[in-house]
Structures are given as structure tokens and as C-alpha cells.
Enzyme design. Structure first.
Site, PDB file in Angstrom:
ATOM      1  N   TYR A 287       0.868  -1.177   0.000  1.00 25.33           N
ATOM      2  CA  TYR A 287       0.000   0.000   0.000  1.00 25.33           C
ATOM      3  C   TYR A 287       0.900   1.221   0.000  1.00 25.33           C
ATOM      4  O   TYR A 287       1.467   1.605   1.015  1.00 25.33           O
ATOM      5  CB  TYR A 287      -0.918  -0.012   1.226  1.00 25.33           C
ATOM      6  CG  TYR A 287      -1.748   1.239   1.392  1.00 25.33           C
ATOM      7  CD1 TYR A 287      -2.461   1.770   0.336  1.00 25.33           C
ATOM      8  CD2 TYR A 287      -1.792   1.898   2.625  1.00 25.33           C
ATOM      9  CE1 TYR A 287      -3.206   2.924   0.491  1.00 25.33           C
ATOM     10  CE2 TYR A 287      -2.548   3.046   2.788  1.00 25.33           C
ATOM     11  CZ  TYR A 287      -3.256   3.557   1.715  1.00 25.33           C
ATOM     12  OH  TYR A 287      -3.996   4.705   1.870  1.00 25.33           O
TER      13      TYR A 287
ATOM     14  N   ASP B 297      -2.363  -1.221  -3.896  1.00 22.68           N
ATOM     15  CA  ASP B 297      -2.735   0.166  -4.177  1.00 22.68           C
ATOM     16  C   ASP B 297      -1.456   0.982  -4.235  1.00 22.68           C
ATOM     17  O   ASP B 297      -0.861   1.301  -3.202  1.00 22.68           O
ATOM     18  CB  ASP B 297      -3.675   0.665  -3.078  1.00 22.68           C
ATOM     19  CG  ASP B 297      -4.128   2.091  -3.302  1.00 22.68           C
ATOM     20  OD1 ASP B 297      -3.740   2.682  -4.330  1.00 22.68           O
ATOM     21  OD2 ASP B 297      -4.854   2.626  -2.446  1.00 22.68           O
TER      22      ASP B 297
ATOM     23  N   HIS C 151     -12.669   1.478  -3.459  1.00 24.75           N
ATOM     24  CA  HIS C 151     -11.905   0.742  -4.459  1.00 24.75           C
ATOM     25  C   HIS C 151     -12.694  -0.505  -4.863  1.00 24.75           C
ATOM     26  O   HIS C 151     -13.584  -0.959  -4.133  1.00 24.75           O
ATOM     27  CB  HIS C 151     -10.544   0.318  -3.907  1.00 24.75           C
ATOM     28  CG  HIS C 151      -9.613   1.461  -3.640  1.00 24.75           C
ATOM     29  ND1 HIS C 151      -8.493   1.710  -4.397  1.00 24.75           N
ATOM     30  CD2 HIS C 151      -9.638   2.434  -2.700  1.00 24.75           C
ATOM     31  CE1 HIS C 151      -7.860   2.781  -3.924  1.00 24.75           C
ATOM     32  NE2 HIS C 151      -8.546   3.238  -2.878  1.00 24.75           N
TER      33      HIS C 151
END
Length: 624
Positions: A141, A180, A298
Site C-alpha cells: 500500500y 494500491d 476501491h
């Protein structure tokens, strides 16, 4: 996400995994700390989980990877991108482990800038790394650029990602990176780019020349690098899997702004990726987004691996290289997964969850039948009787128990049971003692070892004539020990015959003590060991001892345990009233006497005192 009524978080996760039809699930931005972990997050039936949690910030960042135990099992795991962190219960950093225990590819001195130290980079819970025999899986992330104060940290972190994956590829390992990244790759990957460039007065080249987007273009094949390539990044190392299957698809966005409700109009950006090294390019048969699955800002991005892949020119089943060696062969399981396959970073080994089981397993898991043995006959007078003191160290002793009870221990139990301590009949192995302690060790029957509460309770029920199971036992009168007619010996003393191996009923002094009191083992008639310290033998219970009166005992216990009497005043005219005034005492009843006690001493008014004794009905313990 709050599960529906009647379901747990584990049911919700299980339903989500079944909907995704996935064997590995990588989550980002979990926003939890270790204290927030619960059983239904960790003890998901059939799944293992690895977390990277923030060390300082609450409700921030966080990465989790769930793996289906029936399909795949990693051989090494790490937390963090730099290798600076340590495994649980260890002070050795991941990068300092032995070669067979580390994943490798760690940044070398000089590769990372000095702007942000490595410990700070890995303190926010942004990366989990799992290694399978097939490839190294990195769930990451990446920081966003919402705040200008985070620009330096963001650039240092993406540099660490670039260095780590390039070092792993240089070692000859295949790498699969997903998560991400908070980076827009091209014009196809965002909506409203022209309007954004107009507002910010930027050109397209300026937009894709920012450090984060330039890093990404260097990393993937087909990236549009403006100008010359950077030193150390001459060659790309990853393929963009989703774009490889959908090279010209527009509107393939994975993130939408919730404050503007941009998802219904599909006004978003593609910032979530699945990237893989060239050596495993032909393994994947599909990759796409699942924009129809709601519940977050998301949407999931998935990749599907073929059942049979090519490795070093040979066709091989994917299960054989997604599990430790020997677990699968030609796609057929050779041995079942067991808790021994758990790695140190597994959440199931956190002390709060270690050797725990879910409620569902308690109802559906078949109980293992305990083995039974035939009780051995009692020893005769010539044989040595085993000691009644069991081992208290939690380990079964080497000698065989003399009774037929065997304790079976399962792996899901949180406690281990010592058979000797439970039954109280197995003899513990004797160890050589110092000379000055020899006197104490020889009197094992009169000075036993300390025992736990469970051992005392169970041994007292086996060795004593009765068990104290209720308060009625206190009211039973003492039963005198039956004795036969004494016979006179030659010296004129009386002798009482006894039956071998059948001791008389224990006296109150010989009964097992209550829990919390020091244990006193009874002296048995056939014991051959004597206490050299005690000069006089232990006196036997005689008929001159006081016999408990059952009526007197009953009255004493009735006063103590009976219904409490309201302590009214001396007049006996108390009346029960109920408080109606608003407050903490509203609705509570009390007693009050209205009789006067005498003159108040006020000569001008002369109003007598009133006898008021307040006894609250819910607090009769003394508040008046």
C-alpha cells in the site's frame, strides 16, 4: 463492515472469499491495530492470514494477505519492504537471518536515500511479503500525495519498492507485486485529465514527469519515459497484467471519490495494479477488475493462474510449486496441512489466538476418543505403593500411571494437561537431592509437594471417604471409626486388628484441605517410610474428640446464609415507603419510623426529633 444479524465477521469474510473464488486475497488500508484483531478476523476456517499493522498511528494504513490452506502455503514470510523489522519474538532483523530463512533482495547501503530512515518507512504497516516456491508475492500500500508534507516520505517509499523488486529479479526470483500504488499510469487510467491539466496549468509531459509516475514508467514494460532513462533503471522488470489483457479499454477504473459520489458515473482512476515479472508471463489466463463489487471506494483487481504451468521447460501442476516440498505431487496432496506449517509471522501464532479454535470448529470437529486402560490391582503388603504426589511441572513423568485414566491433548487446546497432576496417582521420577535435604525428601508422605487446585480437589475425592459436594456435608455428624474388640497382648497392651490395604475413614484432620490451603497428605497404614525428624508418632483419632452437633451447626449456618432481617428501630412500627423524587434513588423502597425520640433541645420551637431509620431495600448491607 458490520455483518448481518446472526452472522459473524468470519462468516462475512468466508462469504466474500467464496464470492471472489480466490485462493490468495490481498487487502490494503485495513485501518486496524493489533488490539482491534478479533477471533473472526484471524481464525477464519481453512484460511491463514498475515498482517502488517501500523506501529504508531491509529486507524491508518495496514495490509493483510489471506491464503487458502488447502491450495497454497508459503515457505517464507516477512513484514516491511526494507527488511529492517524483526520477526515476532525475535531481535534479529529479517535481513540478518540466515540465507535459508530470508527472502533476500534487501536494499544495500547507498541504494536508499538518507532523507527517511528505513525504520520509519516500515513503521506504517504498508507491506507484507510471502515467498512460494513459484514466486515472491508482495502486497503493498503505497503512500498517497494528498499532503505536501508527505512528498518526501512517498518518494522514499516508492524508491524502496523499486530497489527491492529489482534486487529480487536480479537474484533470479520471479516476483508478483499487487496493491494500491496510488499512481496513474497513462491517459486511459484516469477521467477528466484534460480539465485537471488546464486547472493546474500543466502539460501532459509535465504530468507524467512527476517522480512517482516516472518511477512507474521505468518499472513496467511499455512505460512512456520522458527523456533519458535513470541510472540503475535501464530495463523494466514488470508487466501490467490488467492492461496486458485489455490494452485499449477505457474507463477501467479501480478507485472513485466517495465525497463526490463519483462511482455511479464512473468518474475515477486506475491506481490498483497486479504486476508480474517476465518469467511467469505465460502462467496467467485472465485478469480484470470487478467494479460491480461494492463496499469500498476501491474495487477488486484479480488475476487467474492456469492449473498447469511451464517451469524450466517442464509442465507442472501449480499446486506443486505453491506449497512446501512434499505437500503435493502431480497435483495430488501427499500430506495434510497442519499447524506445524505456520510461519512466525502468521496471525494465528499471536498469543491471543495461538492454539485457539473458532466456535464453528467446536461444534463440527469430531472429538478424539480417549484411550482407556485396565486398572491394575492394588499392591500387596510386600509391594511398594506409588506415591500419591503427582508431577506439577506440566509434563507427564516417565513412570506409568497406576490407574486407568489417560488424558488426550489436542492441538487446538490452549492448555496442556499433565496426567500425573490430574489423577494424582502417577509416581514422579526421583532425582538425586543434596545431602542436607535428604531428611525432608525421605518424608514424602508427611511433607508432600505443593499441588494445584485441580489436583487437590480430584485427589481428595479419590483418597478420602467422601467428597464435599454441597453445604449439607457440614451438617452431617462425624461418623466414628468402627473398631473391633481389642485383644490383649502378652505385655498387657491392647491391640486393634486392622484389614490390610483398607484404611479407615479419614478424620477431619486427614481430609483434603480446601483450595488455597497448603496440602497435607494423609499417612497411610502400609507406608514403610517414617519421618526421622518427628520423634512421636501421629496420634490417632480417639473417641474423646468433639462430635459436631447437627442442630447447632444448622442454626449457625441458617443465621449466616438465611434471609436477612431488616434492622428496624426499637419501636417496631417502621413503615415501608417508596421514593418518588427524581434522582438516583427514585423507585427504591425504604423503612421509616415516625415516632418522636424526645425534645430537640430547641427551646424556642420545641419540635421533637423524629425517629427515621432508612433501610434501602436494594442495599441492606448497612446503609442507614
Amino acid at each position: 463492515v458490520v455483518p448481518p444479524r446472526g452472522q459473524t465477521q468470519a462468516d462475512l469474510l468466508q462469504a466474500m472469499f467464496d464470492t471472489l473464488e480466490a485462493d490468495i486475497v490481498v487487502m490494503q488500508e485495513t485501518k486496524i491495530q493489533r488490539k482491534d484483531l478479533r477471533d473472526d478476523m484471524v481464525l477464519v476456517p481453512g484460511w491463514d492470514v498475515y498482517f502488517s499493522l501500523p506501529k504508531y498511528k491509529k486507524g491508518y494504513s495496514g495490509v493483510a494477505i489471506y491464503t487458502r490452506s488447502s491450495k497454497c502455503c508459503p515457505i517464507r514470510t516477512e513484514e516491511g519492504i526494507t527488511g529492517i523489522l524483526c520477526p515476532p519474538n525475535s531481535s534479529t532483523r529479517f535481513r540478518d537471518l540466515t540465507a535459508d530463512q530470508q527472502i533476500g533482495g534487501y536494499p544495500t547501503p547507498g541504494q536508499l536515500s538518507d532523507s527517511v530512515d528505513e525504520q520509519t518507512l516500515d513503521s506504517e504497516g504498508r507491506c507484507v511479503i510471502l515467498e512460494f516456491p513459484a514466486f515472491v508475492l508482495i502486497g503493498v500500500y503505497s503512500p498517497a500525495s494528498r499532503d505536501k508534507t508527505r512528498v518526501e516520505f512517498r518518494q522514499a517509499y516508492i524508491d524502496a519498492i523499486d530497489i527491492r523488486v529489482r534486487n529480487l529479479v536480479a537474484m533470479g526470483k520471479q516476483v508478483f507485486l499487487c496493491g494500491d500504488l496510488n499512481i496513474i499510469r497513462s491517459e486511459l487510467d484516469t477521467a477528466g485529465l484534460a480539465e485537471r491539466l488546464r486547472k493546474e496549468a500543466m502539460t501532459l509531459d509535465d504530468f507524467f514527469s512527476t517522480p512517482s509516475r516516472r518511477f512507474f514508467d521505468h518499472l513496467v514494460f511499455g512505460g512512456c519515459v520522458i527523456g533519458e532513462r535513470d541510472e540503475g533503471r535501464e530495463q523494466p522488470v514488470f508487466w501490467d497484467l490488467c492492461r496486458a489483457f485489455h490494452p485499449a479499454r477505457a474507463g477501467m477504473y479501480t478507485c472513485w471519490e466517495t465525497r463526490e459520489n463519483a462511482r455511479p458515473g464512473n468518474f475515477g482512476s486506475r491506481i490498483d495494479y497486479v504486476l508480474y515479472s517476465p518469467g511467469i508471463k505465460d502462467w496467467f489466463i485472465d485478469s480484470n477488475i470487478q467494479e460491480g463489487l461494492l463496499g469500498s471506494d476501491h474495487c477488486p483487481v484479480y488475476a487467474t493462474v492456469d492449473d498447469t504451468v511451464t517451469l524450466h521447460g517442464n509442465k507442472i501442476r501449480i499446486e506443486d510449486i505453491m506449497n512446501p516440498e512434499g505437500m503435493f505431487k502431480d497435483g495430488v496432496r501427499q500430506r495434510e496441512w497442519s499447524p506445524k506449517d505456520l510461519l512466525p509471522t502468521s496471525a494465528k501464532l499471536i498469543p491471543e489466538f495461538d492454539r485457539r479454535q473458532s466456535i464453528r470448529d467446536m461444534f463440527f470437529k469430531k472429538a478424539t476418543p480417549s484411550s482407556k486402560t485396565i486398572p491394575k490391582p492394588a499392591p500387596t503388603d510386600g509391594q511398594k505403593k506409588p506415591s500419591s504426589v503427582g508431577a506439577t511441572s506440566g509434563k507427564p513423568n516417565n513412570s506409568k500411571p497406576q490407574t486407568g485414566s489417560t488424558v488426550s491433548m489436542s492441538q487446538s487446546s490452549s492448555q496442556t494437561t499433565a496426567p500425573a497432576a490430574v489423577t494424582g496417582t502417577a509416581s514422579s521420577p526421583q532425582k538425586p537431592l543434596p545431602l542436607k535435604r535428604h531428611a525432608e525428601s525421605s518424608t514424602s508422605t508427611s511433607r508432600p509437594q505443593k499441588k494445584g487446585k485441580v489436583a487437590l480437589n480430584k485427589e481428595s475425592s479419590m483418597n478420602s471417604g467422601f467428597s464435599q459436594s454441597s453445604l449439607k456435608g457440614f451438617f452431617k455428624p462425624k461418623t466414628p471409626t468402627p473398631t473391633a474388640n481389642p485383644t490383649s497382648n502378652a505385655d498387657g497392651t491392647a491391640d486393634t486388628p486392622t484389614t490390610p490395604n483398607k484404611p479407615s475413614a479419614p478424620s477431619p484432620s486427614e481430609r483434603s484441605p480446601r483450595p488455597g490451603q497448603p496440602g497435607i497428605a494423609p499417612i497411610k497404614e502400609n507406608d514403610t517410610q517414617k519421618n526421622p525428624v518427628e520423634e512421636s508418632p501421629r496420634p490417632e483419632s480417639s473417641s474423646t474428640e468433639k462430635v459436631l452437633d447437627p442442630i447447632e451447626s444448622k442454626e449457625s449456618w441458617s443465621k449466616l446464609l438465611g434471609k436477612r432481617v431488616v434492622p428496624k428501630c426499637e419501636h417496631g412500627d417502621c413503615q415501608m415507603l417508596v421514593t418518588k423524587k427524581a434522582g438516583v434513588n427514585c423507585g427504591r423502597s425504604f423503612f421509616m419510623c415516625a415516632r418522636p425520640l424526645g425534645p430537640s433541645g430547641n427551646k424556642e420551637v420545641g419540635t421533637p426529633f423524629r425517629c427515621r431509620t432508612f433501610i434501602w431495600s436494594s442495599d441492606w448491607s448497612g446503609r442507614q
